[in-house]
Scaffold this active site. Structure first.
Site, PDB file in Angstrom:
ATOM      1  N   ARG A 104       0.842  -1.185   0.000  1.00 22.47           N
ATOM      2  CA  ARG A 104       0.000   0.000   0.000  1.00 22.47           C
ATOM      3  C   ARG A 104       0.885   1.246   0.000  1.00 22.47           C
ATOM      4  O   ARG A 104       1.862   1.319   0.752  1.00 22.47           O
ATOM      5  CB  ARG A 104      -0.903   0.049   1.247  1.00 22.47           C
ATOM      6  CG  ARG A 104      -1.973  -1.035   1.292  1.00 22.47           C
ATOM      7  CD  ARG A 104      -3.119  -0.735   0.332  1.00 22.47           C
ATOM      8  NE  ARG A 104      -4.240  -1.621   0.524  1.00 22.47           N
ATOM      9  CZ  ARG A 104      -4.372  -2.809  -0.051  1.00 22.47           C
ATOM     10  NH1 ARG A 104      -3.427  -3.252  -0.864  1.00 22.47           N
ATOM     11  NH2 ARG A 104      -5.439  -3.544   0.176  1.00 22.47           N
ATOM     12  N   GLU A 131      -2.174   7.699  -7.007  1.00 23.87           N
ATOM     13  CA  GLU A 131      -1.827   7.058  -8.273  1.00 23.87           C
ATOM     14  C   GLU A 131      -2.730   7.570  -9.390  1.00 23.87           C
ATOM     15  O   GLU A 131      -3.958   7.501  -9.261  1.00 23.87           O
ATOM     16  CB  GLU A 131      -1.948   5.537  -8.131  1.00 23.87           C
ATOM     17  CG  GLU A 131      -0.978   4.975  -7.100  1.00 23.87           C
ATOM     18  CD  GLU A 131      -1.148   3.484  -6.873  1.00 23.87           C
ATOM     19  OE1 GLU A 131      -2.057   2.872  -7.480  1.00 23.87           O
ATOM     20  OE2 GLU A 131      -0.365   2.906  -6.092  1.00 23.87           O
ATOM     21  N   HIS A 158       1.617   0.056 -10.252  1.00 19.06           N
ATOM     22  CA  HIS A 158       0.667  -0.787  -9.517  1.00 19.06           C
ATOM     23  C   HIS A 158       0.335  -2.051 -10.314  1.00 19.06           C
ATOM     24  O   HIS A 158      -0.827  -2.318 -10.654  1.00 19.06           O
ATOM     25  CB  HIS A 158      -0.612  -0.021  -9.197  1.00 19.06           C
ATOM     26  CG  HIS A 158      -1.328  -0.564  -7.995  1.00 19.06           C
ATOM     27  ND1 HIS A 158      -2.064   0.209  -7.148  1.00 19.06           N
ATOM     28  CD2 HIS A 158      -1.423  -1.827  -7.503  1.00 19.06           C
ATOM     29  CE1 HIS A 158      -2.584  -0.530  -6.181  1.00 19.06           C
ATOM     30  NE2 HIS A 158      -2.206  -1.782  -6.383  1.00 19.06           N
TER      31      HIS A 158
END
Length: 581
Positions: free
Chosen positions: A240, A269, A291
């Protein structure tokens, strides 16, 4: 006689989800798949006729959407995180939220190992400079990972998988996780569970974190922690954004405090330009990916099959396997047991955050508990909801769902995974405390595993919490050796201190300096009727220049690391724990 048309439940899928999963639903249900996505306005217009909604990370399932979904029974997240779903609003509306916590474990673990190897061998820089026509072998000398030491923070499913993979590469693995199951850790081959994070950091060549993002893990690694690490160390994050303080990480890389980083997740993001995260993405010592931890064909198929199976179960009237907010108590048990289930859940949360916090000597993983029901409560026919409530409370502070995923179906499995053993006792005679008399009360006793008993025996290692319900309000009447009477809710500070003049004023001064308001305060005194022994006697000797007491404060305000450090530094304060219930 007129004909009737049976209603096929309708399932809306406003994002791209693997066809293999949707194929499980197409025969019995009307599946409206829109892989191109829908706008928020389109979602609001579609949702009133929908029985189930399956989303990934792009669709925002807001309270407004949930209110408009008059037929909606389940929202499924094809993945792990449910940040894009208003779980509280769903719970209030009776909508079950499910996810797939196991579908991408292998993908996330493999990506962690990929970043570890890429940072060790400068793969990112080598690829970039080679494509730019520069042949810079002498500038890109890396390190071997064999015989190096990897530190893992968080030995959940992904952390365990990373440990096994890295042990296979010849890496020495150590870990910090106060909630881990020690037996399972040993079986995995992890060399040791380090009791304090600060003790592990100087030893590691690589550090990876696999925890949910909670108040206790936000900025877990900051400037102070980086300063403890080797200048050759490298850090990894496929968990995270926010567990590393990004500004502190940038400074550590710029100043040579550590050697490199492999990052897959960020606080925002994509990162904003001119932010620390943006600078990290572009940094020559960082291997950055957008990610991709769960972005494999296999992982997407796995989560789709999992959530579609669960959606079908809910629409058939069954409980799913991975519900984020499945009912802890079935409707027929609701009225009688709900207040006591809430009490026991809070007792579990109080135990974990007070006795088993990272700064406390006790733990949760591998722990044995006795859950004793007194009075009328001892006569209930089924205590499954109460057992589930305890498990939910015990895991709430280190679960990204806040324990909401625990229900009467999976509570035993969740406990087994953590090595938690719970023995229920129905004490039909007597009450939890010798002098107080309640219609029903509960005692939670935490014991060390039998093979962990020291010379004073298992009893010396136990902690006790007692509580009762008055009306619909839960109260704690005993916290280990201290008599108390407070409602376990909100944010609490529990201070173990010498019972001497001036302590209350000193604590109030510290909190006032930080702008924190005290809602209530109680001083809990030692219970002189309880015998001391073992560790308890040692604590008493430590406080020989004054009687011991607990100060319990209900507070409003942001309790930062600085607040906790100031509290611990106050004269006469032996320990401080922060509890959020």
């Amino acid at each position: 006689m007129g004909s009737t048309t049976s209603h096929k439940p309708r399932i809306l899928v406003p994002e791209k989800v693997s066809p293999d999963g949707l194929a499980l639903l197409s025969e019995a249900y009307e599946v409206d798949s829109r892989p191109q996505g829908v706008t928020p306005q389109e979602l609001l217009s579609l949702i009133p006729d929908v029985d189930a909604l399956i989303v990934r990370s792009e669709t925002k399932v807001t309270a407004e959407v949930l209110r408009a979904g008059s037929l909606l029974r389940v929202v499924a997240r094809a993945g792990v995180g449910v940040d894009n779903i208003d779980v509280e609003a769903a719970t209030a509306g009776g909508v079950i939220v499910v996810n797939s916590p196991a579908g991408n474990i292998l993908a996330a673990a493999e990506h962690t190992v990929a970043l570890l190897l890429a940072t060790a061998r400068n793969v990112g820089r080598a690829d970039r400079t080679s494509k730019e026509g520069r042949w810079e072998r002498s500038k890109l000398v890396g390190i071997e990972v064999g015989r190096k030491t990897l530190g893992i923070v968080g030995l959940g499913k992904v952390g365990m998988k990373v440990a096994r993979m890295c042990i296979g590469l010849g890496i020495n693995v150590i870990a910090f996780d106060p909630y881990a199951n020690p037996d399972l850790v040993r079986q995995t081959g992890v060399e040791c569970l380090v009791p304090r994070l600060a003790e592990m950091l100087p030893q590691v060549d690589f550090l990876t974190i696999h925890t949910p993002l909670l108040a206790t893990t936000l900025d877990l690694i900051g400037a102070a922690e980086f300063s403890l690490m080797k200048p050759t160390a490298r850090v990894l994050n496929v968990a995270r954004g926010g567990v590393y303080n990004e500004a502190a990480l940038l400074d550590a890389l710029n100043n040579g405090v550590i050697a490199g980083a492999g990052l897959d997740v960020f606080t925002k993001e994509p990162p904003d330009q001119d932010s620390p995260a943006w600078a990290l993405v572009r940094h020559e010592k960082v291997v950055a990916t957008p990610h991709l931890g769960a972005s494999t064909v296999e992982a997407q198929e796995n989560v789709a099959l999992d959530v579609c199976t669960q959606v079908a179960a809910v629409l058939r009237g069954e409980l799913p396997t991975s519900a984020v907010n499945a009912p802890l108590i079935l409707p027929e048990e609701y009225r009688a047991l709900k207040p006591h289930a809430r009490l026991i859940e809070r007792m579990g949360g109080l135990y974990t955050q007070h006795f088993a916090s990272p700064t406390a000597p006790a733990g949760v993983g591998g722990r044995h508990f006795e859950l004793m029901y007194h009075g009328d409560l001892a006569g209930i026919s089924s205590s499954r909801p109460l057992l589930a409530a305890l498990v939910r409370g015990l895991v709430s502070s280190f679960s990204d769902t806040g324990g909401r995923h625990v229900n009467i179906v999976n509570a035993t499995a969740v406990a087994r995974e953590k090595g938690i053993v719970i023995r229920e006792i129905h004490a039909h005679s007597g009450t939890s405390s010798g002098t107080e008399v309640y219609a029903s009360s509960v005692t939670l006793r935490a014991l060390a595993a039998p093979d962990a008993a020291g010379k004073d025996g298992e009893q010396a290692r136990s902690q006790v919490i007692e509580g009762y319900v008055a009306g619909n309000t839960a109260y704690i009447s005993r916290l280990d050796r201290f008599k108390a009477s407070f409602s376990p809710e909100g944010t609490l500070l529990i201070l173990y201190n010498y019972d001497e003049p001036g302590k209350i004023g000193g604590v109030g001064t510290v909190l006032g300096r930080h702008g924190i308001n005290i809602r209530f305060m109680q001083v809990a005194s030692l219970d002189s009727t309880r015998p001391k022994g073992g560790q308890e006697e040692a604590k008493a000797n430590m406080a020989s220049n004054g009687d011991e007491a607990l100060m319990i404060l209900g507070i409003d305000g942001d309790v930062t690391k600085e607040v906790m450090e100031d509290m611990r530094a106050a004269e006469g304060i032996l320990n401080v724990s922060l509890v959020r219930l």
